[in-house]
Design a protein around this motif. Structure first.
Motif, short mmCIF file in Angstrom:
data_model
loop_
_atom_site.label_atom_id
_atom_site.label_comp_id
_atom_site.label_asym_id
_atom_site.label_seq_id
_atom_site.Cartn_x
_atom_site.Cartn_y
_atom_site.Cartn_z
N GLN A 215 21.30 8.45 -3.46
CA GLN A 215 21.48 7.75 -4.73
C GLN A 215 20.56 6.55 -4.87
OE1 GLN A 215 25.70 6.84 -5.03
NE2 GLN A 215 26.25 8.84 -4.21
N GLY A 216 19.67 6.37 -3.91
CA GLY A 216 18.72 5.26 -4.00
C GLY A 216 19.34 3.89 -3.81
N LYS A 217 20.49 3.81 -3.17
CA LYS A 217 21.20 2.53 -3.07
C LYS A 217 20.70 1.64 -1.94
CE LYS A 217 25.55 4.03 -5.18
NZ LYS A 217 27.02 4.20 -4.96
N ALA A 218 20.04 2.21 -0.96
CA ALA A 218 19.58 1.43 0.20
C ALA A 218 18.49 0.44 -0.22
CB ALA A 218 19.07 2.36 1.29
N MET A 219 18.28 -0.57 0.63
CA MET A 219 17.37 -1.67 0.29
C MET A 219 16.30 -1.88 1.37
SD MET A 219 20.05 -4.50 -1.21
CE MET A 219 18.74 -5.54 -1.89
N TRP A 220 15.11 -2.22 0.91
CA TRP A 220 14.01 -2.59 1.80
C TRP A 220 13.37 -3.88 1.29
CZ3 TRP A 220 10.11 -0.37 5.34
CH2 TRP A 220 10.63 0.66 6.15
N ASN A 221 12.69 -4.56 2.20
CA ASN A 221 11.79 -5.64 1.81
C ASN A 221 10.43 -5.06 1.44
OD1 ASN A 221 13.44 -7.16 4.33
ND2 ASN A 221 13.21 -8.32 2.44
N SER A 222 9.61 -5.88 0.80
CA SER A 222 8.24 -5.49 0.50
C SER A 222 7.32 -6.68 0.71
CB SER A 222 8.13 -4.99 -0.95
OG SER A 222 8.46 -6.02 -1.86
N VAL A 223 6.03 -6.37 0.80
CA VAL A 223 5.02 -7.43 0.95
C VAL A 223 3.70 -6.90 0.38
CG1 VAL A 223 4.34 -6.70 3.29
CG2 VAL A 223 3.95 -9.06 2.55
N HIS A 224 3.02 -7.73 -0.39
CA HIS A 224 1.72 -7.35 -0.94
C HIS A 224 0.69 -7.32 0.19
CE1 HIS A 224 -2.01 -7.60 -3.30
NE2 HIS A 224 -1.30 -7.14 -4.33
N ILE A 225 -0.28 -6.42 0.08
CA ILE A 225 -1.29 -6.28 1.13
C ILE A 225 -2.05 -7.59 1.37
CG2 ILE A 225 -2.95 -5.34 -0.56
CD1 ILE A 225 -2.71 -4.58 3.26
N ASP A 226 -2.29 -8.37 0.34
CA ASP A 226 -2.99 -9.65 0.53
C ASP A 226 -2.13 -10.65 1.30
OD1 ASP A 226 -5.21 -8.70 -0.78
OD2 ASP A 226 -4.76 -9.69 -2.69
N ASP A 227 -0.86 -10.73 0.94
CA ASP A 227 0.05 -11.61 1.67
C ASP A 227 0.18 -11.17 3.12
OD1 ASP A 227 0.60 -13.32 -0.46
OD2 ASP A 227 2.35 -12.18 -1.11
N ASN A 228 0.26 -9.86 3.32
CA ASN A 228 0.39 -9.32 4.67
C ASN A 228 -0.82 -9.70 5.54
OD1 ASN A 228 1.89 -7.45 6.58
ND2 ASN A 228 -0.09 -6.41 6.48
N ALA A 229 -2.01 -9.50 4.99
CA ALA A 229 -3.23 -9.84 5.74
C ALA A 229 -3.31 -11.34 5.99
CB ALA A 229 -4.46 -9.37 4.97
N ASP A 230 -2.84 -12.12 5.05
CA ASP A 230 -2.82 -13.57 5.25
C ASP A 230 -1.91 -13.96 6.42
OD1 ASP A 230 -4.56 -13.97 3.16
OD2 ASP A 230 -3.02 -14.56 1.71
N LEU A 231 -0.84 -13.21 6.62
CA LEU A 231 0.04 -13.50 7.74
C LEU A 231 -0.68 -13.26 9.07
CD1 LEU A 231 2.66 -14.21 9.12
CD2 LEU A 231 3.50 -11.91 8.66
N TYR A 232 -1.45 -12.18 9.15
CA TYR A 232 -2.23 -11.94 10.38
C TYR A 232 -3.14 -13.14 10.68
CZ TYR A 232 -0.86 -7.03 10.81
OH TYR A 232 -0.14 -5.87 11.00
N LEU A 233 -3.78 -13.64 9.64
CA LEU A 233 -4.68 -14.78 9.85
C LEU A 233 -3.92 -16.05 10.18
CD1 LEU A 233 -7.83 -15.09 9.76
CD2 LEU A 233 -6.87 -12.86 9.15
N THR A 234 -2.73 -16.19 9.61
CA THR A 234 -1.88 -17.35 9.94
C THR A 234 -1.52 -17.33 11.42
OG1 THR A 234 -0.95 -17.46 7.70
CG2 THR A 234 0.30 -18.51 9.46
N VAL A 235 -1.10 -16.16 11.91
CA VAL A 235 -0.76 -16.02 13.33
C VAL A 235 -2.01 -16.18 14.19
CG1 VAL A 235 0.13 -14.42 15.08
CG2 VAL A 235 1.26 -14.59 12.85
N PHE A 236 -3.11 -15.57 13.77
CA PHE A 236 -4.38 -15.67 14.48
C PHE A 236 -4.80 -17.14 14.65
CE2 PHE A 236 -9.03 -16.10 13.98
CZ PHE A 236 -9.51 -15.30 15.01
N ASN A 237 -4.79 -17.88 13.57
CA ASN A 237 -5.19 -19.29 13.62
C ASN A 237 -4.24 -20.10 14.49
OD1 ASN A 237 -7.40 -18.93 11.88
ND2 ASN A 237 -6.18 -19.34 10.06
#
Length: 345
Positions: A215-237
């Motif tokens: 019934q499509g009732k379950a829930m997920w989070n989402s993240v834009h590809i740009d925000d996701n890549a920015d997180l890698y750089l945040t962790v990297f830095n």
């Protein structure tokens, strides 16, 4: 460390996640001090990376263990952006990282791509869970069984960090959406699209009607590809600057999320877009088990990918300074372009 050359090895460099991370490395304020290496399958893509972006390349794949080991042996930082669950490939990278540590006495940094599939359930679209997972609480992830999705690689990274010969940081993206952009993608040799949403659209087009699991009732989070890549750089830095001071190992899990959706809301929007192009009605119907099995090859995997709950909060990521800007509204808006692209194929 930032004043001298930093050797970086990235896997999945021409992919959706890896290409987006590479784009940010190439535009990094300290890029002149980076020496970036990548392993790629195609000689054509290797030539593009070398001639246009100055990336050193080796032709190969995750099955070329000797090459993975050799490249990791030369790296101060390894960015694992290919297959999240390829343990033999990771073991080859481990051998290289450990050899480098034994030679230099400095712990190499490993930033690995996992995913919030780790915390999925078996809702099959029938209910939304109230359970929310937090990356600031390592005991939550440690409560999972060792055979949970992605743990086959995540756990060895945590254990290697505990043994003291690497600094392990694990990023867990949720549903990634949006078209990847930047100079590397403009070459036409990089994958611009995610996997999860295009799969859902492709399956809907094939049956002539937008669908959903249960019934499509379950829930997920989402993240834009740009925000996701920015997180890698945040962790990297942060890892380069703070090293041991930055949460790593059992504490170094970083959920990549900024917003939540029900599968129904996602599938309803897809249905509206498809119906505007003459494909089905604007109301999603339930996929049959046969349709899901044919699309993914495994019914259980299809239910997890398209009908489970996976709710998380990236608290640690934000503490490091990550500031995602795209929301669930942007996710739903992005579906118009995704549907149009899928219909062209």
């Amino acid at each position: 460390m930032t004043s001298s050359k930093i050797n970086i090895f990235i896997t999945g460099a021409t992919g959706y996640i890896g290409g987006s991370v590479l784009e940010r490395l190439l535009n990094h304020p300290n890029a002149a001090n980076f020496s970036i290496s990548a392993i790629v399958r195609s000689a054509e893509k290797a030539k593009v990376l070398e001639t246009q972006f100055g990336v050193k390349t080796v032709i190969g794949s995750n099955s070329d263990f000797d090459k993975l080991e050799a490249l990791a042996k030369e790296a101060d930082v390894v960015l694992s952006c290919a297959d999240s669950d390829d343990l033999p490939a990771m073991e080859a990278i481990f051998r290289g990282i450990k050899a480098r540590f034994e030679k230099t006495g400095v712990k190499p940094i490993l930033i690995h791509t996992s995913g919030t599939g780790l915390i999925t359930d078996e809702a099959k679209g029938l209910f939304a869970t109230e359970k929310i997972w937090h990356d600031s609480r390592p005991e939550e992830i440690e409560s999972l069984p060792d055979n949970a999705f992605h743990r086959n690689v995540d756990l060895p990274i945590v254990n290697a960090d505990k043994e003291g010969w690497l600094l392990g940081y694990i990023i867990l993206p949720s549903t990634i959406y949006g078209l990847a952009s930047g100079k590397v993608f403009e070459t036409g040799h990089f994958n611009r699209r995610s996997a999860q949403i295009p799969l859902l659209i492709k399956l809907s087009i094939a049956r002539g009607q937008a669908g959903m699991v249960g019934q499509g009732k379950a829930m997920w989070n989402s993240v834009h590809i740009d925000d996701n890549a920015d997180l890698y750089l945040t962790v990297f830095n942060a890892a380069l600057a703070g090293r041991e001071k930055v949460p790593h190992g059992r504490d170094g899990m970083y959920y990549s999320e900024n917003g939540e959706h029900t599968w129904y809301d996602l599938c309803k929007t897809i249905a509206k877009e498809l119906s505007s192009h003459g494909v089905g009605t604007d109301e999603p119907t339930t996929f049959s088990d046969e349709e899901l099995t044919n699309a993914v090859g495994n019914l259980a995997a299809a239910n997890l990918a398209l009908g489970s709950n996976s709710r998380a909060r990236g608290e640690q990521a934000r503490k490091l300074g990550w500031k995602p800007k795209y929301t669930t509204e942007d996710l739903l808006k992005s579906l118009k372009t995704e549907v149009e692209l899928s219909l062209r194929k």
